[in-house]
Design a protein around this motif. Structure first.
Motif, mmCIF file in Angstrom:
data_model
loop_
_atom_site.group_PDB
_atom_site.id
_atom_site.type_symbol
_atom_site.label_atom_id
_atom_site.label_comp_id
_atom_site.label_asym_id
_atom_site.label_seq_id
_atom_site.Cartn_x
_atom_site.Cartn_y
_atom_site.Cartn_z
ATOM 1 N N GLU A 144 0.830 -1.208 0.000
ATOM 2 C CA GLU A 144 0.000 0.000 0.000
ATOM 3 C C GLU A 144 0.862 1.255 0.000
ATOM 4 O O GLU A 144 0.521 2.253 -0.646
ATOM 5 N N LYS A 145 1.993 1.213 0.688
ATOM 6 C CA LYS A 145 2.877 2.370 0.741
ATOM 7 C C LYS A 145 3.426 2.695 -0.642
ATOM 8 O O LYS A 145 3.418 3.854 -1.082
ATOM 9 N N GLU A 188 0.616 4.051 -2.939
ATOM 10 C CA GLU A 188 0.286 5.445 -2.681
ATOM 11 C C GLU A 188 1.354 6.384 -3.237
ATOM 12 O O GLU A 188 1.048 7.475 -3.723
#
Length: 270
Positions: A44-45, A48
């Motif tokens: 997810e990091k 994003e």
């Protein structure tokens, strides 16, 4: 081992396609686009970070919102219209998704995409190419798996033999784990024994030599299966679904196991 060279629908290409369709309908140049993305595309990091870069680059053209969807809930083959916009798939699903028109052609930076995986003659390039067009990004970092082990229990020589790993695990009342419910993992044993499984030239059926008695290959599918049953019966073995691997490492029950790079971040904190 099953080649798990993944194909993903391109983020930029998808948005360009959406913008192109909107232009035909004479909608405003600036628009909001909502995407659904499976959580195995990237962490997810990282995801994003990529979205932020895209937003910065095209801030005057599109506003991107997104929802992250669990891979297990994403049925691409049965319901492609309701599945994710950006997703990760195994190489053996590319043909089916291509035939039903689910995959979007990638038209930007195609030379770099192929160069990054070693050129047009590589398996990674072949997997995502149909009729000289590219329909996905090969993810070479995600196509394999390897052994994780706790150095407090094993030396480098110990982990060269699975029998030794099982023995040490049992002696310490711990476990070695691998997902034996997955054909992807199990195939490594058959491949390691010299047995093959592949498409025929028409890619319409599988060819395998698992029941052949060949003087150059001393093993058969039956003998490999018998070995697998011996492993499962060992007190040092625990069959775990891949998504539970890190949890059992963190609680101390598992001290060695086979998995992929997707568990590396969680295990690094153990």
């Amino acid at each position: 081992m099953k080649k798990y060279l993944y194909s993903t629908m391109a983020l930029l290409s998808f948005l360009f396609m959406t913008n192109g369709c909107s232009a035909k309908e004479e909608t405003p140049e600036f628009e909001t686009v909502h995407l659904t993305i499976t959580d195995e595309v990237a962490s997810e990091k990282v995801l994003e970070q990529q979205i932020a870069k895209f937003q910065e680059l095209y801030a005057d053209q599109v506003e991107l919102t997104y929802t992250i969807k669990d891979q297990d809930d994403d049925n691409l083959l049965k319901s492609p219209r309701t599945s994710s916009d950006i997703f990760m798939i195994a190489n053996d699903q590319v043909d089916e998704l291509y035939k039903i028109g689910t995959l979007l052609e990638i038209t930007e930076n195609t030379d770099k995409i192929i160069a990054d995986v070693g050129g047009t003659d590589t398996t990674a390039a072949e997997v995502v190419t149909r009729d000289n067009k590219i329909y996905g990004y090969p993810v070479s970092s995600g196509n394999g798996y390897f052994l994780y082990y706790n150095k407090a229990y094993f030396s480098e020589s110990d982990v060269k033999e699975l029998d030794k790993i099982l023995e040490i695990s049992a002696q310490n009342h711990k476990k070695f784990t691998m997902d034996f419910s997955s054909g992807w993992y199990l195939f490594s044993f058959f491949k390691g024994a010299g047995l093959n499984l592949e498409y025929n030239e028409e890619k319409s059926a599988n060819l395998c030599n698992w029941n052949a008695y060949d003087s150059n290959i001393p093993y058969t599918g039956i003998s490999v299966t018998e070995s697998l049953l011996t492993i499962t019966a060992h007190e040092g073995f625990l069959n775990l679904p891949n998504d539970e691997f890190a949890d059992y490492v963190q609680n101390g029950e598992v001290i060695a196991g086979v998995s992929g790079q997707w568990n590396a971040e969680d295990l690094s904190s153990c």
